[in-house]
Structure formats: structure tokens, C-alpha cells
Design a protein around this motif. Sequence first.
Motif, PDB file in Angstrom:
ATOM      1  N   LEU A 468     -38.401 -41.690   1.044  1.00 60.26           N
ATOM      2  CA  LEU A 468     -37.787 -40.872   2.368  1.00 60.26           C
ATOM      3  C   LEU A 468     -38.477 -41.645   3.371  1.00 60.26           C
ATOM      4  CD1 LEU A 468     -39.679 -36.953   1.118  1.00 60.26           C
ATOM      5  CD2 LEU A 468     -37.423 -37.436   2.490  1.00 60.26           C
ATOM      6  N   GLY A 469     -39.502 -41.797   3.351  1.00 62.02           N
ATOM      7  CA  GLY A 469     -40.163 -42.691   4.557  1.00 62.02           C
ATOM      8  C   GLY A 469     -39.511 -43.724   4.904  1.00 62.02           C
ATOM      9  N   ASN A 470     -39.069 -44.587   3.727  1.00 68.06           N
ATOM     10  CA  ASN A 470     -37.798 -45.695   4.228  1.00 68.06           C
ATOM     11  C   ASN A 470     -36.266 -45.265   4.814  1.00 68.06           C
ATOM     12  OD1 ASN A 470     -36.908 -48.178   4.015  1.00 68.06           O
ATOM     13  ND2 ASN A 470     -34.824 -47.560   2.919  1.00 68.06           N
ATOM     14  N   TRP A 471     -36.050 -44.020   4.810  1.00 70.74           N
ATOM     15  CA  TRP A 471     -34.859 -43.006   5.856  1.00 70.74           C
ATOM     16  C   TRP A 471     -35.650 -43.561   7.174  1.00 70.74           C
ATOM     17  CZ3 TRP A 471     -29.975 -43.745   5.421  1.00 70.74           C
ATOM     18  CH2 TRP A 471     -29.284 -44.148   4.354  1.00 70.74           C
ATOM     19  N   VAL A 762     -45.353 -51.230   2.999  1.00 75.13           N
ATOM     20  CA  VAL A 762     -44.207 -51.782   3.358  1.00 75.13           C
ATOM     21  C   VAL A 762     -43.901 -52.589   4.941  1.00 75.13           C
ATOM     22  CG1 VAL A 762     -41.781 -52.212   3.523  1.00 75.13           C
ATOM     23  CG2 VAL A 762     -42.647 -50.628   1.678  1.00 75.13           C
ATOM     24  N   GLU A 763     -44.428 -51.764   5.067  1.00 75.86           N
ATOM     25  CA  GLU A 763     -44.593 -52.227   6.996  1.00 75.86           C
ATOM     26  C   GLU A 763     -45.526 -53.887   7.209  1.00 75.86           C
ATOM     27  OE1 GLU A 763     -45.399 -50.518  11.755  1.00 75.86           O
ATOM     28  OE2 GLU A 763     -44.783 -49.077   9.973  1.00 75.86           O
ATOM     29  N   GLU A 764     -47.113 -53.150   6.390  1.00 79.58           N
ATOM     30  CA  GLU A 764     -48.048 -54.236   6.908  1.00 79.58           C
ATOM     31  C   GLU A 764     -47.284 -55.557   6.113  1.00 79.58           C
ATOM     32  OE1 GLU A 764     -51.668 -53.888   6.325  1.00 79.58           O
ATOM     33  OE2 GLU A 764     -51.616 -52.222   6.514  1.00 79.58           O
ATOM     34  N   PHE A 765     -46.612 -55.628   4.762  1.00 78.95           N
ATOM     35  CA  PHE A 765     -46.064 -56.336   3.582  1.00 78.95           C
ATOM     36  C   PHE A 765     -45.346 -57.390   4.939  1.00 78.95           C
ATOM     37  CE2 PHE A 765     -43.773 -58.467   0.883  1.00 78.95           C
ATOM     38  CZ  PHE A 765     -45.098 -58.879  -0.263  1.00 78.95           C
ATOM     39  N   GLN A 766     -44.362 -56.151   5.099  1.00 75.77           N
ATOM     40  CA  GLN A 766     -43.661 -57.281   5.666  1.00 75.77           C
ATOM     41  C   GLN A 766     -43.471 -57.805   7.562  1.00 75.77           C
ATOM     42  OE1 GLN A 766     -40.897 -58.203   3.680  1.00 75.77           O
ATOM     43  NE2 GLN A 766     -39.031 -57.326   5.166  1.00 75.77           N
ATOM     44  N   GLY A 767     -45.100 -57.783   7.854  1.00 76.05           N
ATOM     45  CA  GLY A 767     -45.912 -58.238   9.222  1.00 76.05           C
ATOM     46  C   GLY A 767     -45.586 -59.602   9.106  1.00 76.05           C
ATOM     47  N   ASP A 768     -46.748 -59.915  10.138  1.00 77.56           N
ATOM     48  CA  ASP A 768     -46.902 -61.025  10.615  1.00 77.56           C
ATOM     49  C   ASP A 768     -48.355 -61.683   9.579  1.00 77.56           C
ATOM     50  OD1 ASP A 768     -44.601 -61.921  11.885  1.00 77.56           O
ATOM     51  OD2 ASP A 768     -46.488 -61.105  13.895  1.00 77.56           O
ATOM     52  N   ALA A 780     -41.642 -46.678  -9.981  1.00 80.02           N
ATOM     53  CA  ALA A 780     -41.659 -46.030  -8.488  1.00 80.02           C
ATOM     54  C   ALA A 780     -41.462 -47.424  -7.300  1.00 80.02           C
ATOM     55  CB  ALA A 780     -43.332 -46.395  -8.398  1.00 80.02           C
ATOM     56  N   GLY A 781     -40.937 -47.998  -7.478  1.00 79.07           N
ATOM     57  CA  GLY A 781     -40.770 -49.676  -6.757  1.00 79.07           C
ATOM     58  C   GLY A 781     -39.925 -50.396  -6.395  1.00 79.07           C
ATOM     59  N   GLY A 782     -39.084 -49.667  -8.173  1.00 70.51           N
ATOM     60  CA  GLY A 782     -38.057 -50.620  -8.622  1.00 70.51           C
ATOM     61  C   GLY A 782     -36.654 -50.840  -7.690  1.00 70.51           C
ATOM     62  N   THR A 783     -36.371 -49.601  -6.540  1.00 67.53           N
ATOM     63  CA  THR A 783     -35.576 -49.040  -5.392  1.00 67.53           C
ATOM     64  C   THR A 783     -35.864 -48.795  -4.384  1.00 67.53           C
ATOM     65  OG1 THR A 783     -35.106 -47.175  -6.113  1.00 67.53           O
ATOM     66  CG2 THR A 783     -33.688 -48.160  -7.524  1.00 67.53           C
ATOM     67  N   GLY A 784     -35.141 -49.054  -3.119  1.00 63.27           N
ATOM     68  CA  GLY A 784     -35.248 -48.271  -1.971  1.00 63.27           C
ATOM     69  C   GLY A 784     -36.138 -49.095  -1.239  1.00 63.27           C
ATOM     70  N   LEU A 785     -36.977 -49.860  -1.587  1.00 64.78           N
ATOM     71  CA  LEU A 785     -37.167 -50.850  -0.730  1.00 64.78           C
ATOM     72  C   LEU A 785     -37.150 -52.155  -0.033  1.00 64.78           C
ATOM     73  CD1 LEU A 785     -41.116 -50.741  -2.857  1.00 64.78           C
ATOM     74  CD2 LEU A 785     -40.615 -49.468  -0.700  1.00 64.78           C
ATOM     75  N   ASN A 786     -37.816 -53.302   1.120  1.00 67.55           N
ATOM     76  CA  ASN A 786     -37.477 -54.124   1.419  1.00 67.55           C
ATOM     77  C   ASN A 786     -38.181 -54.730   1.553  1.00 67.55           C
ATOM     78  OD1 ASN A 786     -35.729 -55.997   3.265  1.00 67.55           O
ATOM     79  ND2 ASN A 786     -35.306 -55.194   4.605  1.00 67.55           N
ATOM     80  N   LEU A 787     -38.923 -55.770   0.451  1.00 67.92           N
ATOM     81  CA  LEU A 787     -39.447 -56.789   0.845  1.00 67.92           C
ATOM     82  C   LEU A 787     -39.570 -57.756   0.606  1.00 67.92           C
ATOM     83  CD1 LEU A 787     -41.367 -54.655  -1.920  1.00 67.92           C
ATOM     84  CD2 LEU A 787     -42.274 -55.060   0.745  1.00 67.92           C
ATOM     85  N   THR A 788     -38.707 -58.615   2.197  1.00 66.22           N
ATOM     86  CA  THR A 788     -37.892 -59.722   1.999  1.00 66.22           C
ATOM     87  C   THR A 788     -38.657 -60.698   2.863  1.00 66.22           C
ATOM     88  OG1 THR A 788     -37.270 -59.208   4.470  1.00 66.22           O
ATOM     89  CG2 THR A 788     -35.418 -59.309   2.561  1.00 66.22           C
ATOM     90  N   ASN A 789     -40.665 -59.776   2.773  1.00 67.79           N
ATOM     91  CA  ASN A 789     -41.576 -61.457   3.344  1.00 67.79           C
ATOM     92  C   ASN A 789     -41.895 -62.354   1.614  1.00 67.79           C
ATOM     93  OD1 ASN A 789     -41.393 -61.454   5.964  1.00 67.79           O
ATOM     94  ND2 ASN A 789     -43.713 -60.553   6.096  1.00 67.79           N
ATOM     95  N   ALA A 790     -41.962 -61.662   0.577  1.00 64.62           N
ATOM     96  CA  ALA A 790     -41.408 -62.348  -0.838  1.00 64.62           C
ATOM     97  C   ALA A 790     -40.348 -62.909  -0.954  1.00 64.62           C
ATOM     98  CB  ALA A 790     -42.289 -61.305  -1.801  1.00 64.62           C
ATOM     99  N   ASN A 791     -40.531 -64.337  -1.237  1.00 64.10           N
ATOM    100  CA  ASN A 791     -39.275 -65.241  -1.955  1.00 64.10           C
ATOM    101  C   ASN A 791     -40.314 -65.500  -3.688  1.00 64.10           C
ATOM    102  OD1 ASN A 791     -42.029 -67.590  -1.118  1.00 64.10           O
ATOM    103  ND2 ASN A 791     -39.943 -68.555  -1.304  1.00 64.10           N
ATOM    104  N   HIS A 792     -40.734 -64.494  -3.758  1.00 64.67           N
ATOM    105  CA  HIS A 792     -41.015 -65.291  -5.844  1.00 64.67           C
ATOM    106  C   HIS A 792     -41.567 -63.079  -6.082  1.00 64.67           C
ATOM    107  CE1 HIS A 792     -42.423 -69.157  -5.503  1.00 64.67           C
ATOM    108  NE2 HIS A 792     -42.937 -68.792  -4.199  1.00 64.67           N
ATOM    109  N   VAL A 793     -40.518 -63.493  -7.045  1.00 63.33           N
ATOM    110  CA  VAL A 793     -41.173 -62.202  -8.295  1.00 63.33           C
ATOM    111  C   VAL A 793     -40.684 -62.263  -9.480  1.00 63.33           C
ATOM    112  CG1 VAL A 793     -39.284 -60.026  -9.041  1.00 63.33           C
ATOM    113  CG2 VAL A 793     -39.376 -60.946  -6.873  1.00 63.33           C
TER     114      VAL A 793
END
Length: 876
Positions: A468-471, A762-768, A780-793
Motif C-alpha cells: 500500500l505505502g509503496n503504491w 524504505v525511504e531512509e534506507f534509500q536516502g543519503d 513480509a518483504g520479498g515483494t514490492g520493495l525498492n532497495l537498490t542502495n543495497a548491493n549485497h543480499v
Amino acid sequence: MPAKKTAQPAIRFRFTPTLFAVDTPSYKGAFRDEPVRAFYDSAFAPKPAGLDDTGLFLYRIADKFVRELSRTEGLELMRGDTRPLLSEDDLSSILSTVPFSSGSEYVTADWLRSLWDRLASVFSADIAAYTGSVQMYLAEKDASLKVAERIFFHLVENKQDGDFPFSFLATYSTKDKSGGIRHAPLKYALTEYKDDRDKILALLSCLNRAGDVSPLINEFIQNGEMFHPLRLTAQETYGILKSIPAIEETGIVCRIPDWWKKGRQKARVSVKLEKKKSILGLETILSMDGYLEADGERLSKADIKKLLSESEGLALIKGKWIEVDHERLKALLARMEQYHGDITMLEALRMGLTDAVSGTDNDPTSADEIVNGEWLSSLLHELRSAPSQKEMRLPASFRATLRPYQENGWAWLSRMSGCRLGACLADDMGLGKTVQLLAHLETLRTSLNAGTPEAAAKALLVVPASLLGNWQNECRKFAPELPVEILHSSAKNGQKLEIGNGAFLYITTYSMVSRLPELAEQEWDTLILDEAQAIKNPSSKQTKAIKSLRARSRIALTGTPIENDLTNLWSLFDFLDKGLLGTATEFKKFCKSLENNPAGYAKLKAMILPFMLRRLKTDKSIISDLPDKMEMTDHIALSKKQRVLYKKYTDDIARILEESKLEDNPMKRRGLVLASLMKLKQICNHPDQFNGQEAFAEGDSGKFEYLRELCETIYEKRERVLVFTQFKEICGPLDEFLSGVFGIRGFVLHGGTSVAKRNQMVEEFQGDTYIPYMVISVKAGGTGLNLTNANHVVHFDRWWNPAVENQATDRAFRIGQKKNVMVHKFVCTGTVEEKIDELIRSKTELTKNVIGTDSGENWITEMSDDELMKLFTLEA
């Protein structure tokens, strides 16, 4: 009492980029060690029971290879240098029958050619070490196989001679000076082998067998004409053509005209749309006209009457040779005359599938092939392609620059919506389905494509609660002028939810649909489902509630549209374009017919293709600037405490299985097995998770120790990591541990995290600000999130479903990612994790966009007690 029958476990094959894998443990030993050899040997064995759709497809390929091998010219002469022919026609035919299953996008012409060559290499190695003849080699493997004889019959048209319009020639294969195979007229064999009576008799022996099944061939043999070129009448030619199957059974390969091989006359249907009428859904009325076709040539009623006046045999009409079979022609004519009058677009599209269900199209030469006419075919092709940019413009209020493939997706959605046809945007995860849909909705709002005043136009978007929040954020970002209303209790703080307050887009969740009856009272201009695999089960209460909603046009967004169970595909299209795939009963019958009629897959694909748009991020023609993803499995030793605990627990399981005798209570046994798997995975994570304690000392867990090493390197580079686990209870301990490693507190996201808190994270993680890690529960978090500031999984523990893991990984590996993504999958050495890792790796080599069943470990419950304990027992 009769012995209880044990259900045959399914033998599950999967396509991979390099070849294929088999998931069933009791069947995969040979395929794991020597997959091509095992695949080759399977062609000579009886078809195994329990093969899934992919296994059946592969079995047919192996069988096709062996059949082509046995009829390859010069096989005995060339032996190990043989490469059976895989013609372009055969290639196309095989590709048209690829089933809907995991990794099916890897099955390309190159993949098939590679597999064919590998099979040829196995034969070459075998025959090089075999001292007998090729016929003896094949007979030992399958007594029904016969090596193709060295004699060939050639039948060709002779257009220069009206009385004798065909020519016949018998040839034989022999080696040329360079060691290759050449064909020579049969008479030259008399010279080549004049001093070797045994060889000439061996070469010519098959002629007597051919003479037994064809009177004309027997006549050629008896009067010596077989050694010379012959001119044939149409009637003589017809006699030979009808005998071709029987002649080839004797081992003689026949080269005949394509028009006979591809089939004879067919009844076809031409479907037309009346001028000036636009397409408005599947109920659009079309006009239909049946006609008869022979070798691509449309025949008039006068032509048919002329054919019926001819004697049976071959007749030349409009430069085409046509079989005159009175009974068949009358059946074709009756079939043709059925197709006149009005028909809906839905009925026109379904005709081909209906024939597949009824089994009338198994024979390509039958009278029952019904295909779409030129107009409808061109319409479907047009729908599949996006409108040109001259026809459409993005509204100024839309705040995003679309990539070329996204522009095509937006335009395609707009065209399908305008035609009131359901559409599935099935792009790979991370390619931006959200922004394409928002471009469509903003275009719809500003141009009033729905045909209603703006104040009354309404679109409903149904999403998983976690999105919901992502949309909301995406709407504000890309379409700030789009009026949006959230229909969810968490967004209203107890206030009444209302429809009709001036919003254009209403967003709700799957669970809220059944709780808001007013949603079903509205007729929505557009109804959209995000993560539409949520309705894959047609009998669930949630699916039924969604399908009760009314809308002029429907859109489904999903990165996983096709699953192993075709019922899921039916459910999706039952929502999008109801009736296209028939009723559930009709579709079930169709699915059952696929085993014996693989051509049905081609019909099914052709039907859904215009209504589904799918692009893959691994396709460089779609997106070329996405970094690489590097996946690795980290094998981690258990701590001493873990080993002791693991050994004690598996001993307890063995005792319970021995003492409880659960064979007669399969549900109880299944529950025990699944619970045991969960407990063993908890021990592999940390003993305190299993014991319900809170200390979580680092030295007690090999995974915790390895995670420190990994994260210290990540911290040195000031990079970020996502740590996924399936257990909510270990999220807190992982957070405490990682905060100590990084010296900074990160975030924890699980099912109990509120929508507002989730969005903030999400907003803070993607921030500076440097947020080094996020611990996430997969569900809970396997879909719908945009977390491209991380490059390790890091997959701290494994979810035994490759697509679920891929979806989780794709939180980082998606558009916007600037760095290569490193994916670590933790498994404990010697444990059930390592033993099942081979299965998981075979699955993750599969499609990056197709999920399997939800319960990936269900196959384990089918194991015997001995097999189960081998899987569970701790290895040294």
C-alpha cells in the motif's frame, strides 16, 4: 483386504540455460552425474509413469532423436560421424509444443540444437566402442528400431510431361572419395558390388519387403524397372503415396513432395469485422465464412464440385495437386458449410482450443483444422504490438521518462483498455510495471478513454497489504495530479471508508475486497490486480471475491504469470478475459489432452499471447545497463553445540518413525516430517532459536560467525546488505548481532511492521544517510520493495522455492541498481540444508521469472523412512 495403492510420485523436470534438471530425488541420480547420457538412455526405455509436463516434452525430444537417428542416411557407413537431421520444420514443431513450466523461456532453437548435438555425441562415443553393426546396437536397446536402409525412393513432380506428371528414381547411399555420403542411381550398385554377391544381396533385400506392401513397387522389381528412372501417371503416383508409411516401415526412406507431407485439404474459417465497427471487448460481433483450402490455395464450390466428379486419386486444380477422396471431400464440404453467419470474437478465438479439447486436430491431415482468418490474425498481431508514438502522447502531468520498452508497455495497456480486452503485463521483476501502469492511468484520466465524465470515472487497484505505502509513494512521485484514495482501515484511523469522493484511483488490498461489499456494487472503469498470482487458486474465497467485481477493462500485473499448474493460468485469464480458456471443466479436459496431443500447447500460447506482454531483464535488447548479479552458495560448518543438538534431534525422529508406524496415517506423518524440517533449519540457524532462548551467542552458530566475516568486509566498503530469513523470531537477534558488527543500528521488517513504518524504513534506507543493513522476513518483504542502495543480499536460511528467493533478491537487483549485486545463500555442511541445496540450485538455474508450487518441500513427505533419514542424518 486389497493392498493399498501408493500414489506414483511425480517426476519433475525443469529447463535450465545449459540443459535441464530433475527435482525428484529418487530419480535424479543418473541425471545429476551424467545428464545427457541419462537423457539419451531414457529414449530407449518405456516412458516412465509420473512424468510432469516438462518431462513428457523432454521424453518426446529424446524419442524424436532416436527415431531420426535410426532413419539417418548412411548410418551404417558413417557410424560415429553421424549427426541426425533436425530440420527447421522439426525445430519449429518442437518449439511450438514447449509446455508452460519453469524455465520454458530457455527453450530456444539454439538450446535445442545444443541438446541434439550432445545426444549425437553420446551415440558417437557408444558406437565407437561397439564392435557390432549399428543395427545390432540399436536392436539391443530397442528391438522395434530398425536402421534406415541404404536405398532411397525419390518421387518428384515432372511439370513438363502432362501424361506422366511425376518421376520416380531409386538411389542408394555410398561413400565418396572424401569420406562423405553421396546418392547414386541404384543401377550403379550392380557395378560397385559386382564381385561381392553378399553385399549386393544385403543392399537389395529391403526391396522385397517394400514390394510386399506396394503392388506397384513389386511390379517395378519383377520387371527390372527399379534400376532405371521411371515416369509415372497421377494414378500410379497416388498408389505409391498412399503406401509411403508402409514402405518406410521396411526401412526405405522416401523423399516425396512437401504438399503431401504437410497434409491435404483443410477446412478453414475466415473471420471478418464489419466496416466502421470498433472492437469493444470479446463480445464484439464478427462475421464468419468457411472455405476449403488445399496446399494454401482457396477452393471455390465449383472447384469442389469438379473434384467430386473426378475419380478418386490425384487431380490438378489451380496448379495444385489435390487428393480426390469422395468421402473425405464430402466431410470437408459439410464442415465448411457449418461456418457461416455471426460469431463473437470470444467464440472465434476459442475455436482452435475447442478442437484441441475434443481431440479433432491430432491428425494434421484431418478435416477438422479450424484456424483464424487473415483479418483476425492481423488484428491479434496488431494488439500484440504497441501503437506508434504518433498516435499517443504521455500527458504533461506524468513525471517520469519512460524507457523504450516501458513506452511500448504503456501504449499496449492503453490500446487493450480502449478495446476493453483484459491485459496481463507480465514483465520480469524490476522492469517497472508500476510506472507503466501509472502512465496508463494518467493517460486514461486526462484523455477520458473510459468514455465517462472524469468526475464519475473510477479505477480500482488491488494490492497486497505490504505494498500500500509503496503504491502511494509511486503515485505521488510519478503522477502527483492523480487523485488517489486508500480503501484500507489502517489508512483511515477507524473512519468510514467511502467511494465517490472525487478520487480517480482507489487502492485497496486483497483481504479488504471481501470486507467491503460496496466495491462489488460499483462498475469500475478499470480494475487492476498487482501481484496477480494472488488469485492463482480459483476455488479460494479471495479469488472468488475478486472475480465478483465488475469492470469495463481489467489489468493484471505479475512477474510470475505462468506456473507449473495450468489451473493457475486458467484462473488468471478467467479474471482477465472470462471464457477465453473455457470453463474450469473444459480447461481441465484440455490439459488432460496435452499428454497425447502436445500441439495443444501451441494453440494455448497462440490464444493468450495477444493478451500478455512479457519482457525479461536478462534480455539485453530490453535493458542493457543493469549490472550483473553474482550468486554463490556459502557452505558453513556447524558449531559443536549445533552438531550435538542436530544429532540428538535426528535420532529422536528416527525413533519416532520406527515406533509410531505412521504409514497408515499419512497426514500425521506428513505433519511430523514438515515440523522436523522446520526444527532442523532452526538448529542450523542457531541453537537458541531451536531452544527458545535469548542469548544467541555468536560462537554457538557457524552462520553467525560467517555473517560477521561477510559484513565486516561490507562495512569496510561502506556498502549495504539485505539479510532475508523465513523466521520472524530470529529477526531481532540478527538485528542485535548486526548492530554490533556495523556499530550502527539498521532496520528490521517483518509481518508485524506497520505500513507507515515500512514506508519510512524504505525511504531512509534509500536516502543519503548510511543505513548498513535491513533484516527482512521473506514473506513480509520479498515483494514490492525498492532497495537498490543495497548491493549485497544474504539468504540466512533457505526458502525452498527458487522464485520466492529470486523475488527477495530482486529488491536489490532491479532498475536503479548501480553496482553488481552479490547474493550469498547460507547452507550448513552435512545437514539437510546442504543435501537439499542441490535441488535449490537446480531450481535457481531455471527461469528467473516463474515460480513453482508454494510448498517446495512437499516432495520430501513422499519419501520412504529410509530416504528421509538419509536426507536428515548429519554427515561427517
